[in-house]
Design a protein around this motif. Structure first.
Motif, PDB file in Angstrom:
ATOM      1  N   GLU A 550       0.830  -1.211   0.000  1.00 14.32           N
ATOM      2  CA  GLU A 550       0.000   0.000   0.000  1.00 14.32           C
ATOM      3  C   GLU A 550       0.864   1.259   0.000  1.00 14.32           C
ATOM      4  O   GLU A 550       0.485   2.279  -0.583  1.00 14.32           O
ATOM      5  CB  GLU A 550      -0.932  -0.005   1.212  1.00 14.32           C
ATOM      6  N   TYR A 551       1.997   1.191   0.661  1.00 11.72           N
ATOM      7  CA  TYR A 551       2.931   2.332   0.682  1.00 11.72           C
ATOM      8  C   TYR A 551       3.384   2.681  -0.734  1.00 11.72           C
ATOM      9  O   TYR A 551       3.340   3.853  -1.143  1.00 11.72           O
ATOM     10  CB  TYR A 551       4.113   1.969   1.566  1.00 11.72           C
ATOM     11  N   PHE A 552       3.790   1.666  -1.506  1.00 14.94           N
ATOM     12  CA  PHE A 552       4.225   1.940  -2.876  1.00 14.94           C
ATOM     13  C   PHE A 552       3.047   2.360  -3.753  1.00 14.94           C
ATOM     14  O   PHE A 552       3.212   3.143  -4.695  1.00 14.94           O
ATOM     15  CB  PHE A 552       4.947   0.722  -3.467  1.00 14.94           C
ATOM     16  N   GLU A 553       1.866   1.860  -3.439  1.00 17.44           N
ATOM     17  CA  GLU A 553       0.674   2.332  -4.156  1.00 17.44           C
ATOM     18  C   GLU A 553       0.516   3.836  -3.978  1.00 17.44           C
ATOM     19  O   GLU A 553       0.251   4.571  -4.945  1.00 17.44           O
ATOM     20  CB  GLU A 553      -0.560   1.601  -3.630  1.00 17.44           C
ATOM     21  N   ILE A 554       0.706   4.315  -2.751  1.00 15.89           N
ATOM     22  CA  ILE A 554       0.597   5.751  -2.477  1.00 15.89           C
ATOM     23  C   ILE A 554       1.709   6.526  -3.168  1.00 15.89           C
ATOM     24  O   ILE A 554       1.490   7.614  -3.710  1.00 15.89           O
ATOM     25  CB  ILE A 554       0.603   6.003  -0.953  1.00 15.89           C
ATOM     26  N   LEU A 555       2.921   5.949  -3.181  1.00 15.17           N
ATOM     27  CA  LEU A 555       4.034   6.632  -3.853  1.00 15.17           C
ATOM     28  C   LEU A 555       3.756   6.817  -5.338  1.00 15.17           C
ATOM     29  O   LEU A 555       4.151   7.831  -5.935  1.00 15.17           O
ATOM     30  CB  LEU A 555       5.333   5.847  -3.664  1.00 15.17           C
ATOM     31  N   TYR A 556       3.078   5.833  -5.954  1.00 18.54           N
ATOM     32  CA  TYR A 556       2.781   5.925  -7.387  1.00 18.54           C
ATOM     33  C   TYR A 556       1.469   6.656  -7.667  1.00 18.54           C
ATOM     34  O   TYR A 556       1.177   6.998  -8.808  1.00 18.54           O
ATOM     35  CB  TYR A 556       2.722   4.525  -8.005  1.00 18.54           C
ATOM     36  N   MET A 557       0.678   6.916  -6.652  1.00 13.06           N
ATOM     37  CA  MET A 557      -0.638   7.537  -6.817  1.00 13.06           C
ATOM     38  C   MET A 557      -0.506   8.961  -7.367  1.00 13.06           C
ATOM     39  O   MET A 557       0.446   9.672  -7.034  1.00 13.06           O
ATOM     40  CB  MET A 557      -1.356   7.574  -5.462  1.00 13.06           C
ATOM     41  N   PRO A 558      -1.422   9.422  -8.226  1.00 17.90           N
ATOM     42  CA  PRO A 558      -1.378  10.820  -8.683  1.00 17.90           C
ATOM     43  C   PRO A 558      -1.326  11.790  -7.501  1.00 17.90           C
ATOM     44  O   PRO A 558      -2.021  11.597  -6.498  1.00 17.90           O
ATOM     45  CB  PRO A 558      -2.679  10.976  -9.474  1.00 17.90           C
ATOM     46  N   GLU A 559      -0.521  12.787  -7.641  1.00 13.56           N
ATOM     47  CA  GLU A 559      -0.273  13.720  -6.539  1.00 13.56           C
ATOM     48  C   GLU A 559      -1.549  14.361  -6.019  1.00 13.56           C
ATOM     49  O   GLU A 559      -1.734  14.516  -4.810  1.00 13.56           O
ATOM     50  CB  GLU A 559       0.700  14.797  -7.035  1.00 13.56           C
ATOM     51  N   THR A 560      -2.425  14.740  -6.912  1.00 12.52           N
ATOM     52  CA  THR A 560      -3.672  15.384  -6.497  1.00 12.52           C
ATOM     53  C   THR A 560      -4.534  14.433  -5.665  1.00 12.52           C
ATOM     54  O   THR A 560      -5.214  14.852  -4.732  1.00 12.52           O
ATOM     55  CB  THR A 560      -4.465  15.858  -7.730  1.00 12.52           C
ATOM     56  N   PHE A 561      -4.490  13.160  -5.990  1.00 19.14           N
ATOM     57  CA  PHE A 561      -5.262  12.174  -5.235  1.00 19.14           C
ATOM     58  C   PHE A 561      -4.718  12.049  -3.812  1.00 19.14           C
ATOM     59  O   PHE A 561      -5.469  11.747  -2.876  1.00 19.14           O
ATOM     60  CB  PHE A 561      -5.196  10.803  -5.919  1.00 19.14           C
ATOM     61  N   ILE A 562      -3.413  12.224  -3.656  1.00 16.77           N
ATOM     62  CA  ILE A 562      -2.800  12.142  -2.321  1.00 16.77           C
ATOM     63  C   ILE A 562      -3.216  13.342  -1.481  1.00 16.77           C
ATOM     64  O   ILE A 562      -3.625  13.209  -0.327  1.00 16.77           O
ATOM     65  CB  ILE A 562      -1.259  12.088  -2.429  1.00 16.77           C
ATOM     66  N   VAL A 616      -1.903   2.149 -21.610  1.00 15.70           N
ATOM     67  CA  VAL A 616      -1.051   2.940 -20.716  1.00 15.70           C
ATOM     68  C   VAL A 616      -1.426   4.410 -20.800  1.00 15.70           C
ATOM     69  O   VAL A 616      -1.480   5.117 -19.778  1.00 15.70           O
ATOM     70  CB  VAL A 616       0.441   2.730 -21.062  1.00 15.70           C
ATOM     71  N   LEU A 617      -1.720   4.879 -22.016  1.00 18.21           N
ATOM     72  CA  LEU A 617      -2.119   6.281 -22.184  1.00 18.21           C
ATOM     73  C   LEU A 617      -3.375   6.592 -21.380  1.00 18.21           C
ATOM     74  O   LEU A 617      -3.470   7.639 -20.731  1.00 18.21           O
ATOM     75  CB  LEU A 617      -2.362   6.584 -23.663  1.00 18.21           C
ATOM     76  N   LYS A 618      -4.331   5.701 -21.421  1.00 14.04           N
ATOM     77  CA  LYS A 618      -5.570   5.928 -20.674  1.00 14.04           C
ATOM     78  C   LYS A 618      -5.318   5.907 -19.168  1.00 14.04           C
ATOM     79  O   LYS A 618      -5.919   6.675 -18.416  1.00 14.04           O
ATOM     80  CB  LYS A 618      -6.616   4.883 -21.068  1.00 14.04           C
ATOM     81  N   PHE A 619      -4.412   5.045 -18.733  1.00 12.74           N
ATOM     82  CA  PHE A 619      -4.068   5.017 -17.305  1.00 12.74           C
ATOM     83  C   PHE A 619      -3.410   6.331 -16.886  1.00 12.74           C
ATOM     84  O   PHE A 619      -3.716   6.890 -15.820  1.00 12.74           O
ATOM     85  CB  PHE A 619      -3.128   3.841 -17.037  1.00 12.74           C
ATOM     86  N   LEU A 620      -2.544   6.853 -17.725  1.00  9.30           N
ATOM     87  CA  LEU A 620      -1.809   8.071 -17.378  1.00  9.30           C
ATOM     88  C   LEU A 620      -2.688   9.322 -17.415  1.00  9.30           C
ATOM     89  O   LEU A 620      -2.273  10.393 -16.968  1.00  9.30           O
ATOM     90  CB  LEU A 620      -0.608   8.249 -18.310  1.00  9.30           C
ATOM     91  N   GLN A 621      -3.922   9.187 -17.961  1.00  5.27           N
ATOM     92  CA  GLN A 621      -4.849  10.317 -17.910  1.00  5.27           C
ATOM     93  C   GLN A 621      -5.106  10.776 -16.477  1.00  5.27           C
ATOM     94  O   GLN A 621      -5.312  11.967 -16.219  1.00  5.27           O
ATOM     95  CB  GLN A 621      -6.195   9.932 -18.547  1.00  5.27           C
ATOM     96  N   PHE A 622      -5.090   9.845 -15.558  1.00  8.59           N
ATOM     97  CA  PHE A 622      -5.335  10.204 -14.163  1.00  8.59           C
ATOM     98  C   PHE A 622      -4.302  11.214 -13.652  1.00  8.59           C
ATOM     99  O   PHE A 622      -4.611  12.048 -12.798  1.00  8.59           O
ATOM    100  CB  PHE A 622      -5.284   8.955 -13.274  1.00  8.59           C
ATOM    101  N   TYR A 623      -3.103  11.138 -14.184  1.00  7.43           N
ATOM    102  CA  TYR A 623      -2.022  12.013 -13.716  1.00  7.43           C
ATOM    103  C   TYR A 623      -2.124  13.412 -14.310  1.00  7.43           C
ATOM    104  O   TYR A 623      -1.385  14.311 -13.926  1.00  7.43           O
ATOM    105  CB  TYR A 623      -0.657  11.386 -14.040  1.00  7.43           C
ATOM    106  N   LEU A 624      -3.052  13.576 -15.252  1.00  5.18           N
ATOM    107  CA  LEU A 624      -3.284  14.900 -15.822  1.00  5.18           C
ATOM    108  C   LEU A 624      -4.259  15.718 -14.984  1.00  5.18           C
ATOM    109  O   LEU A 624      -4.472  16.898 -15.245  1.00  5.18           O
ATOM    110  CB  LEU A 624      -3.815  14.770 -17.256  1.00  5.18           C
TER     111      LEU A 624
END
Length: 679
Positions: A550-562, A616-624
């Motif tokens: 779960e820790y690494f999940e948070i590290l990879y999570m979009p910043e805004t979601f954190i 992968v492109l659709k997944f990375l939409q979350f980071y936008l």
């Protein structure tokens, strides 16, 4: 022939810092011992120059007409000097005529001098009139490079002999050559622990070791900036460290370990000049290494810091007026007296005396700082002193001792912990810089608990040679020890920044096992928790995860979601969509490596050009979805803003200019993001 009295200026650049500049406070004491006039300033040097010109202008205007309270016109006059705009001058002159009908004959002369000072500032004529005999610029962390170098360059305009521009402190000692190359000024390195360093030709100075002098607390009241440490003694009982840790600057700054420094006489001097202080902040870098640690504890106790000790604030107004009468620092004690009086009126004065106090303030022009004078303060105090002493806050407060730089777990023994338990330690800081000292650290914490020391704290160094999981495991140990021993250990993750070279000048360094996204994730969690990792299990697991997965999940999570965890997880239900895709992608090494490579750079500006896989492109939409995509008018954001407003205002990472309608974004994501990805 008597020695010429020098004008000394002490400058601390305008960065934010918790502790006052101890070095400059000692230097202030030193120069006053030599009979010099000392001024302290914190902030942009150009603003200081403007302020000095403004003071000269007000003095000249007062000579022309003393019937005007020029201090009340400070803002208007300053704005005109800065801009030289004729419209501002006309408005100022018009207002003066409206307020004082007898000033008409003096208007031409007043206008002439106002234009003179505006021109003097605009043309930088002050560079031809050097007022200061010596200027000191202190330095702090290396990543304040830009603001510090600017302060040094600006300070050059204040004096004619650049040999009298003295630069010292942490940054100056670590980046000595870089400072000299950039500014042409060779810094003073290390500490001033030998006599005659600053004035080798002065016979009196040859007898003074500046590092041994008591601090001049009065200079802190010359400035508007308030250091958050409050009423405290700042001192060292030892100097240096017996270790040579590669991540630490102490071996460079204080290369010689001194096992005991006399302190009690300094405290007596401080008490006499400024009154007793509530707390004791010891800045020692490794106090437990001293074989004289039992003597140190005894000295601390003899100064009133025994377990359970209480503190009653001395009558600071009485001390301030006394020092005003003695002419010790008129600027500082005039300001301090004013703020003490208004704090008394606003918070302490009882209703039955509120009007009496207000009337005295009004009688002596003490209602506004610009109208306050030293003489009026002294006169007013005769009427106020009995009321002030009777009604001022005398509530007893707890006294605390803080070994602020942390203690070394490797030196902790049962005898040492027993000694520490005899003083009001709060908190006990035990260093936990890397995983390799886990056993010694855990032993020290257990001993602390045994001796009823239940408030502990430490900085957890990361981004050095450690791996991300090492940080999690250290935070987890603190949480588990807190729970098991019924104590509170507050952790503060602290990012490593190199001590030397170009990488020391900013905060961009990324350690071997870290990446930009992981660093930003830790910062994002820290922003929401004010930098603290509280010991409560539920809070820790919510912030950093129940386990390493779960820790690494948070590290990879979009910043805004954190940052807006509840908003995106509970109210918008977007985090669950991201999580589902995240674990699906991780099943495919090829797809995950494509996504991982982009995520770890934390740069999503050109993903369409770099990524060919539509999944992968659709997944990375979350980071936008950025912080700018949260709209201020939305109720969800307003709830978060209300709860964390005090954090957001001080958070350099959070942009409050939020414009995007994320309800539309949510609809878009729901319709365009797949619910699963095949390996």
């Amino acid at each position: 022939m008597p020695r010429k009295k020098r004008n000394i200026l002490l400058i601390e650049p305008g960065y934010k810092n918790k502790y006052p500049p101890i070095g400059l406070m000692k230097i202030a004491t030193y120069h006053k011992m030599l009979g010099d006039k000392v001024t302290f300033y914190k902030g942009d040097v150009k603003e200081f120059i403007l302020g000095e010109i403004l003071k000269d202008c007000l003095s000249k205007l007062n000579e022309i007409s003393s019937t005007i309270n020029w201090k009340k016109k400070t803002n208007e006059i300053e704005n005109y000097i800065k801009s030289s705009r004729s419209t501002k001058l006309k408005t100022l002159i018009y207002d003066l005529q409206q307020e004082n009908k007898y000033i008409k004959k003096q208007i031409p002369l007043l206008e002439l001098w106002l234009k003179h000072f505006a021109s003097y500032y605009r043309k930088k004529e002050f560079e031809n009139e050097k007022k200061w005999d010596r200027v000191y610029v202190t330095t702090l962390f290396t990543f304040y490079w830009k603001i510090t170098v600017k302060a040094i360059h600006d300070a050059k305009h204040l004096l004619s002999d650049l040999n009298e521009l003295k630069v010292g402190g942490v940054l100056a000692s670590l980046l000595t050559k870089e400072v000299e190359d950039e500014t042409g000024i060779l810094p003073i390195t290390g500490i001033l622990d030998k006599p005659g360093i600053l004035d080798p030709k002065n016979n009196m100075a040859k007898k003074i070791i500046i590092d041994d002098l008591p601090l001049d607390y009065s200079i802190l009241d010359e400035i508007d900036y308030k250091y958050p440490t409050g009423s405290a003694y700042f001192t060292f009982m030892t100097k240096g460290c017996t270790r040579t840790c590669s991540f630490c600057s102490v071996p460079k700054l204080e290369p010689t370990y001194k096992e005991k420094i006399p302190t009690k006489d300094k405290f007596n001097t401080i008490n006499k000049l400024y009154g007793e202080q509530q707390n004791l902040l010891l800045m020692d870098n490794n106090v437990l290494a001293s074989p004289k640690f039992p003597e140190i504890i005894e000295e601390i106790k003899s100064m009133g810091f025994v377990k359970g000790a209480k503190f009653v604030q001395p009558n600071q107004l009485d001390i301030s007026i006394r020092n005003l009468k003695q002419g010790k620092n008129d600027v500082a004690y005039t300001k301090k007296s004013f703020y003490l009086l208004h704090d008394f009126l606003n918070q302490r004065a009882k209703r039955k005396i509120e009007q009496i106090v207000y009337d005295i303030y009004d009688k002596f022009n003490l209602l506004k700082l610009e109208s306050v004078t030293k003489d009026n303060l002294i006169l007013a105090y005769d009427d106020l002193k009995e009321l002030y002493e009777k009604y001022r806050n005398k509530h007893p407060r707890n006294r605390y001792v803080d070994f602020n730089q942390g203690t070394d777990a490797r030196y902790v023994t049962e005898d040492i912990m027993k000694l520490i338990s005899e003083i009001p330690i709060h908190p006990l800081r035990i260093a936990f810089d890397y995983w390799g000292i886990r056993k010694q650290y855990e032993k020290a914490v257990r001993l602390a608990a045994k001796y009823n020391i239940n408030r502990l704290s430490n900085y957890l160094l990361f981004n050095f040679k450690d791996k991300p999981e090492d940080l999690y495991k250290r935070m987890q140990i603190n949480m588990e020890l807190s729970e098991e021993l019924n104590i509170h250990i507050y952790s503060f993750p602290m990012k490593f920044i190199p001590l030397f070279g170009e990488e020391a000048k900013h905060r961009q360094y990324i350690g071997k096992f870290w990446n930009k996204k992981f660093i930003r994730a830790i910062q994002s969690v820290s922003n929401a928790t004010r930098g603290i990792v509280p010991p409560e299990r539920s809070f820790f697991q919510r912030a950093y995860g129940k386990n390493l997965e779960e820790y690494f999940e948070i590290l990879y999570m979009p910043e805004t979601f954190i940052i807006y965890r509840d908003l995106f997880e509970k109210k918008l239900s977007i985090t669950a969509q991201w999580r589902k895709l995240y674990y699906a992608l991780r099943k495919s090494e090829n797809l995950w490596n494509q996504a991982k490579e982009i995520i770890e750079t934390n740069d999503f500006s050109k993903i369409s050009k770099k990524i060919k896989s539509k999944k992968v492109l659709k997944f990375l939409q979350f980071y936008l979805i950025t912080r700018n995509d949260v709209k201020q008018s939305d109720n969800e954001f307003l709830l978060i803003k209300k709860k964390f407003d005090h954090l957001i205002k001080s958070d350099q990472f959070i942009d409050l200019t939020l414009t995007y309608d994320y309800e539309e974004r949510k609809k878009e994501l729901v319709h365009t993001t797949p619910t699963h990805i095949s390996p």
